[in-house]
Design an enzyme around this catalytic site. Structure first.
Site, PDB file in Angstrom:
ATOM      1  N   HIS A  61       8.246  29.947  43.783  1.00  0.00           N
ATOM      2  CA  HIS A  61       7.758  28.783  43.055  1.00  0.00           C
ATOM      3  C   HIS A  61       8.940  28.017  42.485  1.00  0.00           C
ATOM      4  O   HIS A  61       9.902  28.619  42.022  1.00  0.00           O
ATOM      5  CB  HIS A  61       6.849  29.224  41.892  1.00  0.00           C
ATOM      6  CG  HIS A  61       6.552  28.107  40.937  1.00  0.00           C
ATOM      7  ND1 HIS A  61       5.524  27.214  41.131  1.00  0.00           N
ATOM      8  CD2 HIS A  61       7.187  27.703  39.809  1.00  0.00           C
ATOM      9  CE1 HIS A  61       5.529  26.320  40.142  1.00  0.00           C
ATOM     10  NE2 HIS A  61       6.528  26.598  39.331  1.00  0.00           N
ATOM     11  N   ASN A 101       3.458  32.382  49.569  1.00  0.00           N
ATOM     12  CA  ASN A 101       4.551  31.471  49.935  1.00  0.00           C
ATOM     13  C   ASN A 101       5.861  31.768  49.199  1.00  0.00           C
ATOM     14  O   ASN A 101       6.710  30.901  49.023  1.00  0.00           O
ATOM     15  CB  ASN A 101       4.114  30.008  49.807  1.00  0.00           C
ATOM     16  CG  ASN A 101       3.809  29.602  48.382  1.00  0.00           C
ATOM     17  OD1 ASN A 101       3.888  30.417  47.465  1.00  0.00           O
ATOM     18  ND2 ASN A 101       3.487  28.341  48.183  1.00  0.00           N
ATOM     19  N   GLU A 145       7.836  24.949  31.999  1.00  0.00           N
ATOM     20  CA  GLU A 145       7.870  26.281  32.593  1.00  0.00           C
ATOM     21  C   GLU A 145       9.024  27.120  32.031  1.00  0.00           C
ATOM     22  O   GLU A 145       8.845  28.303  31.753  1.00  0.00           O
ATOM     23  CB  GLU A 145       7.939  26.156  34.121  1.00  0.00           C
ATOM     24  CG  GLU A 145       6.638  25.568  34.672  1.00  0.00           C
ATOM     25  CD  GLU A 145       6.674  25.199  36.148  1.00  0.00           C
ATOM     26  OE1 GLU A 145       5.627  24.754  36.657  1.00  0.00           O
ATOM     27  OE2 GLU A 145       7.726  25.336  36.792  1.00  0.00           O
ATOM     28  N   LYS A 152       8.006  35.179  43.811  1.00  0.00           N
ATOM     29  CA  LYS A 152       6.679  35.769  43.584  1.00  0.00           C
ATOM     30  C   LYS A 152       6.660  37.218  44.105  1.00  0.00           C
ATOM     31  O   LYS A 152       7.569  37.643  44.817  1.00  0.00           O
ATOM     32  CB  LYS A 152       5.632  34.911  44.298  1.00  0.00           C
ATOM     33  CG  LYS A 152       5.592  33.452  43.806  1.00  0.00           C
ATOM     34  CD  LYS A 152       4.495  32.688  44.521  1.00  0.00           C
ATOM     35  CE  LYS A 152       4.583  31.203  44.226  1.00  0.00           C
ATOM     36  NZ  LYS A 152       3.464  30.459  44.856  1.00  0.00           N
ATOM     37  N   TYR A 159       0.029  28.478  35.715  1.00  0.00           N
ATOM     38  CA  TYR A 159      -0.661  27.629  36.687  1.00  0.00           C
ATOM     39  C   TYR A 159      -1.801  26.827  36.060  1.00  0.00           C
ATOM     40  O   TYR A 159      -2.750  26.468  36.758  1.00  0.00           O
ATOM     41  CB  TYR A 159      -1.185  28.485  37.842  1.00  0.00           C
ATOM     42  CG  TYR A 159      -0.124  28.856  38.854  1.00  0.00           C
ATOM     43  CD1 TYR A 159       0.665  27.883  39.466  1.00  0.00           C
ATOM     44  CD2 TYR A 159       0.079  30.185  39.219  1.00  0.00           C
ATOM     45  CE1 TYR A 159       1.635  28.221  40.400  1.00  0.00           C
ATOM     46  CE2 TYR A 159       1.054  30.528  40.160  1.00  0.00           C
ATOM     47  CZ  TYR A 159       1.821  29.534  40.748  1.00  0.00           C
ATOM     48  OH  TYR A 159       2.767  29.873  41.676  1.00  0.00           O
TER      49      TYR A 159
HETATM   50  P1  CMP Z   1       3.208  26.965  44.070  1.00  0.00           P
HETATM   51  O1  CMP Z   1       4.288  26.004  44.448  1.00  0.00           O
HETATM   52  O2  CMP Z   1       3.599  28.153  43.280  1.00  0.00           O
HETATM   53  O3  CMP Z   1       2.077  26.188  43.251  1.00  0.00           O
HETATM   54  C1  CMP Z   1       0.692  26.473  43.352  1.00  0.00           C
HETATM   55  C2  CMP Z   1       0.394  27.577  44.282  1.00  0.00           C
HETATM   56  O4  CMP Z   1      -0.941  27.756  44.638  1.00  0.00           O
HETATM   57  C3  CMP Z   1       1.103  27.323  45.581  1.00  0.00           C
HETATM   58  O5  CMP Z   1       2.505  27.476  45.412  1.00  0.00           O
HETATM   59  C4  CMP Z   1       0.415  28.335  46.503  1.00  0.00           C
HETATM   60  O6  CMP Z   1       1.068  29.593  46.466  1.00  0.00           O
HETATM   61  C5  CMP Z   1      -0.944  28.528  45.844  1.00  0.00           C
HETATM   62  N1  CMP Z   1      -2.043  28.155  46.707  1.00  0.00           N
HETATM   63  C6  CMP Z   1      -2.945  29.015  47.177  1.00  0.00           C
HETATM   64  N2  CMP Z   1      -3.834  28.379  47.926  1.00  0.00           N
HETATM   65  C7  CMP Z   1      -3.492  27.073  47.935  1.00  0.00           C
HETATM   66  C8  CMP Z   1      -4.049  25.923  48.544  1.00  0.00           C
HETATM   67  N3  CMP Z   1      -5.129  25.972  49.309  1.00  0.00           N
HETATM   68  N4  CMP Z   1      -3.421  24.745  48.335  1.00  0.00           N
HETATM   69  C9  CMP Z   1      -2.304  24.683  47.553  1.00  0.00           C
HETATM   70  N5  CMP Z   1      -1.755  25.740  46.952  1.00  0.00           N
HETATM   71  C10 CMP Z   1      -2.348  26.940  47.141  1.00  0.00           C
END
Ligand code: CMP
Length: 144
Positions: free
Chosen positions: A116, A113, A127, A10, A50
């Site tokens: 992905h 984070n 995806e 990301k 998403y």
């Molecule tokens: P990812 O694995 O890319 O899939 C969904 C993303 O939503 C997750 O990583 C986080 O980066 C993002 N996200 C942001 N806020 C939240 C939250 N409160 N709970 C879960 N995912 C979140």
């Protein structure tokens, strides 16, 4: 048929200079990089990626963030790569992910984070199909 997963670094991971470290982890494990590109996704495209989170309180912030800068999109191939790739990435919330995982080693905030990874073979197919065309995927042997 070879198992494949979709992995995206990301904008926070790209801007922090973590591309090489993350690619090295997958390479050293023995997985094979079969497609890669760097791009700034549109917010609409981020929403498609998403789609399953549409309606959640973090959806706007999430799609704004994914479209805020360059993303390194990749397809990795190898035995167990969907599940094991998720293990290497670590839990969604960096403070709950184990040390030694990518999120455990590099992050604090769930909204930043770093990376992905597809959560199932089904999501991986979807995806990969969204981010790449079949011609983007190369085929080669890896003797490891
Ligand atoms: P990812 O694995 O890319 O899939 C969904 C993303 O939503 C997750 O990583 C986080 O980066 C993002 N996200 C942001 N806020 C939240 C939250 N409160 N709970 C879960 N995912 C979140």
């Amino acid at each position: 048929e070879a198992e494949r997963t979709f992995i995206a670094i990301k904008p926070d991971g790209v801007q922090r200079g973590l591309i090489a470290d993350i690619i090295a982890r997958f390479e050293r494990k023995g997985y094979k990089l079969v497609a890669v590109k760097i791009l700034v996704p549109t917010k609409e495209f981020a929403g498609k990626h998403y789609a399953e989170h549409e309606g959640r309180p973090f959806f706007e912030g999430l799609t704004d963030f994914l479209s805020s800068g360059p993303v390194l999109a990749m397809v990795w191939e190898g035995q167990g790569v969907v599940t094991y790739g998720r293990k290497m990435i670590g839990a969604t919330k960096p403070l709950e992910s184990a040390p030694g995982t990518i999120r455990g080693d590099f992050g604090i905030q769930v909204g930043r984070n770093i990376i992905h990874g597809s959560d199932s073979p089904d999501s991986a197919k979807k995806e990969i199909g969204l981010w790449f065309t079949p011609e983007d995927l190369v085929s080669y042997g890896l003797d490891i």
